[in-house]
Scaffold this active site. Structure first.
Site, PDB file in Angstrom:
ATOM      1  N   ASP A  24       0.827  -1.212   0.000  1.00 55.85           N
ATOM      2  CA  ASP A  24       0.000   0.000   0.000  1.00 55.85           C
ATOM      3  C   ASP A  24       0.855   1.253   0.000  1.00 55.85           C
ATOM      4  OD1 ASP A  24      -2.304   1.794   0.538  1.00 55.85           O
ATOM      5  OD2 ASP A  24      -3.322  -0.083   0.957  1.00 55.85           O
TER       6      ASP A  24
ATOM      7  N   HIS B 294      -4.376   5.434   3.597  1.00 56.05           N
ATOM      8  CA  HIS B 294      -4.976   4.247   2.989  1.00 56.05           C
ATOM      9  C   HIS B 294      -4.307   2.967   3.480  1.00 56.05           C
ATOM     10  CE1 HIS B 294      -5.794   1.375  -0.366  1.00 56.05           C
ATOM     11  NE2 HIS B 294      -6.973   1.920  -0.241  1.00 56.05           N
TER      12      HIS B 294
ATOM     13  N   SER C 107     -11.068  -1.524  -1.974  1.00 55.78           N
ATOM     14  CA  SER C 107      -9.841  -1.516  -1.184  1.00 55.78           C
ATOM     15  C   SER C 107     -10.116  -1.924   0.247  1.00 55.78           C
ATOM     16  CB  SER C 107      -9.214  -0.122  -1.176  1.00 55.78           C
ATOM     17  OG  SER C 107      -8.428   0.100  -2.297  1.00 55.78           O
TER      18      SER C 107
END
Length: 783
Positions: free
Chosen positions: A195, A243, A564
């Protein structure tokens, strides 16, 4: 991929695509000429010690300066190289590159060790036969002409595509949940997350009660001076990433009590495998994720460091042959080595034919809603109240003039209307966050947006907004327009309600979740595979340490939405299953999850499409919503090994050198003539997808199931035949006498009369006394 629900926003983009020729007419008619605003894809990647920043964009030869360096995966013929790996292979790669650059291998190697890095970026040892190089367009053209060069694949940027979900999925139920029934919270399993960075000091990475990592772990710790521990055991991150922190904590986050989001108490938080170890690899920079860095991270995690599960929440915007899809390339070698790979389906829904990550050896995860909303009420001057959603707190706006602004703001639609101290009603044909900023800058008091007809009932905002706002569904949007046009002085009020969780609200397939089929007609595999929770998921994000307490943990949580978010749910569940069933292969784990997935809620109502409330198609949900507890005891599994995948890849019609050097490189010297070929429909997959044409109205497929339940067991086939299709299973009764016994069967599909173009669905269940092993059936009817 993910949508930001609280703080930092991701702009939405308009996505268009060519419809696949094999898409059924009833779907083609529905979506021809339409497009949707799709959120950015969000990716989980690993940053490697020698990859110091994003790669330079590759030059494609269609424009730009000829001396601009691009990054390429250079695929080479291994047959002429050294048999051993390590430094000998790296030196050989350097000599090949030197021959194209008119220099020496020593000069190439010396440059690669320099502080800024040279032209030889990375030498692959496991996942592909080749190396990464930085080259100008003329250098690349010269290299492509050399006999040893099989292909040169330009780097592309993939885009980045929980407090309640353990209870929602039944994982945490005392005595009966997957944690208790499987005696597994992922202990001893290493999950590698790829990520854009993480906050290593977050409470979700506390190692309280965690044992040391397994002895097989060989990775290093590089988190800017922050120490690793028995939870976050290694990897690299140069900066805290929102994220990456969110996805990794969703998969394996530790238990954290008294979580608050938007000043609302939302309970206790944990990942799906709270006792698994985390290896984190930063390979995204902002929302750009170079494909070559992802490939490198897969090699490092799966073959060097020793991870058991790889989680990737990103994908390409376009579907490519597997030999050009570096997620497919790297994951093939990883899966063949026993590593489970979970990937996101994409955020390009509700359009059909938009699913990404289509390789059958990876798990492709769609997203569902899960009953959590940030409510924002709209009250009109005529007394009508409408329920919408927003992304953050705002001060209520009471009884302001309502003005409907049609058309594109970019084309001047907003400038033609006086919106000062008014609430603006508009559609979502442009970036919602940008529209909110423009309305605020023009003096507007608030904004109400509404879904288009295709998005239907969807109300999740998915972006951070700087103005009081509410998103309502399509039908409510039409009511708002009618009201605004019915009176000379329409008014409206906006009231922020807050974060609300309704456990009785059944999950539905999220409007943004990408739909099948894969836009490659000869794959023979249904995608997505399965669905996990993906909307308004609460998980960790980077935060600030309390003043004067440098040893404390950060405790900030926020909501994000997207596939995601659904992907790490499945990655964590895979870790739980891997701990509970260590003898299962990655394909067996995938089969167990797919054949036990739920297609209906406990009250019998089907899993629905969020956009219209109707029963969801398998092109939306795959096999259904994951049920981790049932996956522990599937009874039968559809297992796959390298002996199955290689004939499948050969059957796709790729040239032998592509199959050998790019996809099946760890095996070396694979010949499709020797291993044979199978059609996609005959891959031993837990779902069925076939095409029946008027000229070829009958198809037979083969499958083999392995008994992982009781030694003596008998299963009977129960078929829900697709409309207009006859289905015959031969034999229709399977009798097992031992564990791990394998039995084969055939399924014949035969269409009835007529030449209508359509997609029809059904299912095959193998049923014993207490088990039901369900496989979805999707049939494309062609004239």
């Amino acid at each position: 991929m993910a949508e930001r629900a609280i703080e930092k926003h991701h702009e939405s983009t308009t996505t268009q695509f060519s419809l696949p020729s094999f898409l059924p007419q009833q779907i083609s008619d529905q979506i021809t000429g339409m497009h949707t605003s799709a959120p950015h894809l969000l990716l989980l990647f690993t940053a490697l010690p020698f990859l110091l920043g994003p790669a330079t964009a590759a030059v494609d030869g269609t424009g730009g300066a000829s001396d601009a360096a691009g990054t390429y995966l250079v695929v080479v013929c291994r047959a002429t190289g050294p048999k051993e790996g390590g430094e000998a292979l790296r030196q050989w790669h350097a000599s090949l590159l030197a021959s194209a650059l008119n220099t020496t291998a020593d000069a190439v190697l010396h440059g690669s060790r320099a502080a800024g890095g040279g032209q030889l970026v990375y030498s692959y040892q496991h996942v592909v036969s080749g190396f990464i190089a930085r080259l100008t367009a003329p250098e690349m053209d010269a290299l492509r002409r050399l006999k040893w060069c099989v292909d040169a694949i330009a780097d592309v940027n993939y885009r980045l595509t929980t407090t309640y979900t353990p209870a929602l999925l039944g994982v945490s139920a005392p005595r009966t949940g997957a944690w208790a029934a499987g005696r597994s919270m992922g202990e001893g399993v290493i999950v590698g997350v790829l990520d854009n960075g993480l906050d290593p000091l977050h409470a979700s990475y506390s190692d309280e009660g965690m044992p040391p990592p397994p002895a097989k772990w060989r990775g290093r710790c590089d988190f800017g001076g922050a120490p690793c521990n028995n939870k976050l055991i290694g990897g690299r991150s140069t900066a805290p990433g929102e994220h990456g922190t969110h996805t990794s904590s969703t998969a394996v986050g530790a238990f954290v009590r008294d979580v608050r989001v938007l000043k609302t108490d939302v309970g206790n938080a944990s990942g799906m495998a709270p006792r698994a170890h985390l290896a984190f690899y930063e390979v995204c920079f902002e929302d750009k994720c170079p494909s070559t860095q992802q490939l490198t991270a897969i090699e490092k995690g799966a073959f060097v460091d020793g991870v058991d599960v790889v989680s990737i929440s990103a994908g390409d915007d376009t579907q490519k042959p597997f030999y050009q899809d570096l997620t497919a390339v790297g994951s093939f070698s990883a899966v063949m080595s026993g590593v489970f790979v979970s990937t996101s389906a994409g955020n390009a829904g509700p359009d059909f034919g938009t699913v990404t990550n289509c390789a059958p050896w990876v798990l492709t995860v769609a997203a569902s809603t899960m009953g959590r909303r940030v409510l924002s009420m709209v009250k009109l001057g005529n007394g009508l109240e409408l329920q919408g959603e927003t992304s953050g707190r705002y001060k209520s706006v009471r009884k302001k003039p309502l003005v409907y602004v049609a058309g594109k703001f970019a084309a001047g639609a907003l400038k033609s209307v006086d919106v000062r101290d008014k609430i603006v009603l508009c559609d979502r044909s442009e970036s919602t966050s940008k529209r909110g900023e423009l309305i605020r800058a023009a003096g507007g008091a608030g904004m109400i947006t509404f879904s288009d007809k295709m998005q239907g009932r969807a109300t999740s905002t998915g972006v951070n907004l700087t103005i009081a706002a509410s998103r309502v569904g399509y039908d409510d949007g039409m009511k708002l327009i009618a009201y605004a046009n019915s009176t000379p002085n329409p008014t409206a009020s906006l009231h922020y309600v807050g974060v609300v969780l309704d456990p009785s609200s059944p999950p539905a397939i999220a409007s943004y979740s990408s739909r099948g089929p894969c836009n490659m007609s000869n794959l023979g595999v249904l995608k997505p595979d399965i669905t996990g929770p993906g909307t308004n998921i609460v998980a960790a994000v980077p935060g600030s340490l309390p003043r004067g307490n440098a040893s404390a943990h950060t405790r900030t949580f926020a909501m994000l939405s997207g596939t995601s978010m659904s992907t790490p749910h499945l990655s964590g569940i895979a870790a739980v299953l891997k701990r509970a069933r260590p003898q299962w292969s990655p394909a067996a784990i995938k089969s167990a999850m797919m054949t036990t997935a739920d297609v209906a809620h406990p009250d019998g109502t089907p899993l629905a499409d969020e956009t219209n409330g109707l029963a969801a198609s398998h092109l939306l949900m795959g096999a259904g919503l994951v049920n981790p507890t049932r996956a522990l005891e599937p009874g039968l599994v559809y297992d796959l090994s390298v002996r199955d995948y290689v004939p499948y890849v050969c059957g796709l019609g790729y040239p032998d050198n592509y199959v050998n050097e790019i996809i099946t490189q760890p095996m070396q010297n694979v010949s499709c003539a020797q291993v044979g070929k199978i059609a996609g429909k005959d891959l031993n997959y837990p779902s069925f997808m076939v095409t029946l044409a008027a000229a070829a109205p009958e198809v037979e497929v083969r499958r083999t199931v392995t008994n992982v339940g009781e030694a003596y067991s008998v299963y009977t086939a129960e078929v829900a035949a697709p409309k207009g299709v006859a289905v015959e299973v031969v034999p229709n009764r399977l009798q097992f006498g031992s564990v791990n016994q394998r039995l084969g069967f055939r399924v014949r599909f035969r269409r009835g009369g007529g030449a209508a173009k359509a997609t029809v669905e059904g299912s095959l269940r193998w049923v014993s006394g207490k088990r039901s092993v369900r496989s979805p059936i999707v049939v494309m009817l062609e004239p």
